[in-house]
Design an enzyme around this catalytic site. Structure first.
Site, mmCIF file in Angstrom:
data_model
loop_
_atom_site.group_PDB
_atom_site.id
_atom_site.type_symbol
_atom_site.label_atom_id
_atom_site.label_comp_id
_atom_site.label_asym_id
_atom_site.label_seq_id
_atom_site.Cartn_x
_atom_site.Cartn_y
_atom_site.Cartn_z
ATOM 1 N N HIS A 114 6.676 -0.759 -3.890
ATOM 2 C CA HIS A 114 6.993 -0.680 -5.317
ATOM 3 C C HIS A 114 6.094 -1.698 -6.036
ATOM 4 C CE1 HIS A 114 9.427 -1.534 -8.958
ATOM 5 N NE2 HIS A 114 9.990 -0.363 -8.772
ATOM 6 N N ASP A 168 11.318 -6.760 0.657
ATOM 7 C CA ASP A 168 11.863 -6.138 -0.544
ATOM 8 C C ASP A 168 12.984 -5.209 -0.079
ATOM 9 O OD1 ASP A 168 12.494 -4.410 -2.575
ATOM 10 O OD2 ASP A 168 10.426 -3.962 -3.141
ATOM 11 N N GLN A 193 15.975 -1.111 -1.882
ATOM 12 C CA GLN A 193 16.464 0.230 -1.546
ATOM 13 C C GLN A 193 17.167 0.255 -0.191
ATOM 14 O OE1 GLN A 193 16.548 2.612 -3.649
ATOM 15 N NE2 GLN A 193 15.037 2.009 -5.173
ATOM 16 N N LYS A 250 21.487 -1.635 -8.034
ATOM 17 C CA LYS A 250 21.261 -0.467 -7.174
ATOM 18 C C LYS A 250 22.359 -0.338 -6.128
ATOM 19 C CE LYS A 250 16.224 -0.835 -7.570
ATOM 20 N NZ LYS A 250 15.843 0.218 -8.506
ATOM 21 N N CYS A 255 7.154 3.786 -10.129
ATOM 22 C CA CYS A 255 6.608 2.427 -9.994
ATOM 23 C C CYS A 255 5.982 2.231 -8.612
ATOM 24 C CB CYS A 255 7.670 1.351 -10.247
ATOM 25 S SG CYS A 255 8.329 1.415 -11.889
HETATM 26 N N1 7TS Z 1 11.575 -2.770 -4.989
HETATM 27 C C1 7TS Z 1 11.940 -1.493 -4.794
HETATM 28 C C2 7TS Z 1 11.720 -0.875 -3.446
HETATM 29 C C3 7TS Z 1 12.523 -0.778 -5.827
HETATM 30 O O1 7TS Z 1 12.903 0.478 -5.620
HETATM 31 C C4 7TS Z 1 12.716 -1.410 -7.095
HETATM 32 C C5 7TS Z 1 13.259 -0.655 -8.273
HETATM 33 C C6 7TS Z 1 12.345 -2.738 -7.221
HETATM 34 C C7 7TS Z 1 11.774 -3.387 -6.164
HETATM 35 C C8 7TS Z 1 12.568 -3.501 -8.486
HETATM 36 O O2 7TS Z 1 13.913 -3.743 -8.665
HETATM 37 P P1 7TS Z 1 14.448 -4.429 -9.998
HETATM 38 O O3 7TS Z 1 15.921 -4.299 -9.894
HETATM 39 O O4 7TS Z 1 13.985 -5.828 -9.985
HETATM 40 O O5 7TS Z 1 13.862 -3.634 -11.130
HETATM 41 N N2 7TS Z 1 13.080 0.721 -8.179
HETATM 42 C C9 7TS Z 1 13.245 1.643 -9.159
HETATM 43 C C10 7TS Z 1 13.100 2.996 -8.910
HETATM 44 O O6 7TS Z 1 12.819 3.482 -7.827
HETATM 45 N N3 7TS Z 1 13.324 3.664 -10.057
HETATM 46 O O7 7TS Z 1 13.613 2.778 -11.008
HETATM 47 C C11 7TS Z 1 13.577 1.515 -10.463
#
Ligand code: 7TS
Length: 421
Positions: free
Chosen positions: A138, A215, A218, A241, A379
């Site tokens: 990501h 990371d 997910q 999430k 992303c």
């Molecule tokens: N890493 C992964 C694998 C992600 O899927 C996301 C967000 C992030 C980092 C960032 O997370 P945040 O909570 O700091 O924004 N992924 C997504 C997505 O797949 N669709 O919208 C956000």
């Protein structure tokens, strides 16, 4: 695609039999109607919906506990501080960290990764050094490392993936070199759903003395994560999430590493003493929590973990695995559909393209039927480039989704084909 290998060891509590209708009843928003249809929410990888218990915990915090923490002698401040630190302990247990001081509250995964890049990274990288990531990251596990490398004259190296979206472990191993100072990898890919063989990757990096930043955005909602078993040095995830609120997330780090790192942001709470000549820093975890934190968010995150533990992570993983298998079969059988991301080990994400129809058009037609999916590059633009496509449609599943909703998605896609025939 067996989730079995990833299903955790630690779902101990005695739980009720899995009843998806009862679970759906816990999520007020699922009763929404969209364009005259019942909402079919399949955009869980972007953010999950929140159960009543999480919403209530936030309301309860503001109605009965709100005060600034770690500073007041008065009753409410003490209550708020106690609840905050109790939540830290809940998070510790959730990922099986050795100590609660290894749990740093952040705004989310993004902030957690930036924290590591700007503290550990800045302290340990020099010109010519390397950061190793994978081709399925990501943007939030790419850009912070690029920024670090730019500032240091260091180099970003990328381990390749195959056409199924699986990491080429041998290539990964070959890229671990004398100049590699950090490895930063997704546990689960948001665009492909691939579950990486994290334990083996960590072992390979550690064999060369290289720390691993994971990371886990997910992974944490879908697998049981045990940071000690994985031996991850840093592990980042987001509350929103995993049925928790937005604006709150976690950085886990091994105590010795965190302790040796310089602080990230300066301000209140992260200090031990301040004079104009010199400031000394607070102990862990406070050293990394400058300023008033998101106390309501932390209360909500605790409720989300309690909620997940109440169902049992093994049951959540099992249900989502069934959904993914069903959806893979049903969608895979539709003419014109090409699945993007067909790794053997996958979690909860089904990305696809359909004939020559642009994913945004598919998303719009599905939306008219009340079906929420994400369309775009998720992303993860380098993943799209790897598969020579501009975008995908992504359906992603959570504990409250049903096979009937997947049937609705299949009907929706048939309709898209009719429209574009
Ligand atoms: N890493 C992964 C694998 C992600 O899927 C996301 C967000 C992030 C980092 C960032 O997370 P945040 O909570 O700091 O924004 N992924 C997504 C997505 O797949 N669709 O919208 C956000």
């Amino acid at each position: 695609m067996s989730a079995a290998a990833a299903v955790p060891i630690r779902a101990r509590a005695v739980q009720q039999p899995f009843d998806v209708e009862r679970i759906r009843g816990d999520f007020p928003i699922l009763h929404t109607r969209v364009h005259g249809h019942p909402l079919v929410y399949l955009d869980n990888a972007a953010t999950s919906q929140k159960p009543r218990s999480v919403i209530d915990a936030i309301v309860r915090y503001y109605e009965g506990e709100n005060a600034n923490i770690h500073r007041g002698v008065h009753y409410l401040s003490q209550v708020a501080t106690e609840e905050f630190e109790k939540a830290r302990e809940t998070v510790r247990g959730f990922v099986n960290a050795a100590q609660s001081s290894e749990i740093i509250f952040t705004r989310g995964t993004t902030e957690a990764i930036n924290l590591v890049a700007q503290t550990y990274g800045r302290a340990h990288l020099g010109a010519g050094d390397e950061v190793l990531i994978t081709a399925m990251e990501h943007h939030s596990n790419i850009v912070p490392w690029q920024m670090l490398c730019e500032g240091k004259g260091a180099k970003l190296r990328v381990a390749p993936i195959n056409d199924a979206g699986e990491l080429l472990l041998e290539e990964f191993d070959k890229l671990l070199g004398r100049r590699t100072k950090v490895v930063a990898v997704a546990h689960v890919s948001n665009a492909l759903g691939t579950i990486n063989p994290l334990k083996r990757m960590v072992a390979l990096a550690h064999a060369r003395g290289i720390p691993v930043v994971v990371d886990g955005a997910q992974a944490v909602p879908h697998l049981g994560v045990d940071v000690q078993d994985l031996d991850a040095d840093f592990y980042a995830f987001s509350g929103h999430k995993m049925y928790g609120p937005t604006g709150i997330g976690v950085l886990y780090g091994k105590h010795a590493l965190l302790d040796a790192m310089p602080p990230y942001q300066g301000g209140g709470d992260m200090i031990s003493s301040v004079t104009f000549e010199k400031t000394t820093y607070n102990k862990l975890p406070h050293k990394f929590e400058a300023g008033t934190p998101d106390m309501a968010g932390v209360a909500g995150l605790k409720a989300a973990i309690d909620y997940m533990n109440g169902i049992g992570i093994a049951k959540i993983a099992g249900h989502e695995h069934d959904l993914l298998e069903y959806a893979t079969e049903e969608l895979g059988a539709l003419p014109g559909v090409r699945l993007i991301g067909t790794a053997r080990e996958k979690a909860s994400v089904l990305s696809f393209v359909l004939d020559e129809v642009h994913p945004h058009d598919i998303g719009t037609i599905l939306d008219q039927q009340g079906i929420a999916v994400r369309t775009g590059h998720h992303c993860a633009q380098p993943v799209m480039e790897r598969f020579h496509i501009p975008a995908t449609v992504r359906a992603s599943f959570a504990v409250y989704n049903t096979k009937a909703e997947i049937d609705a998605l299949v009907r929706g896609i048939r309709k898209v084909r009719e429209v574009f025939a």
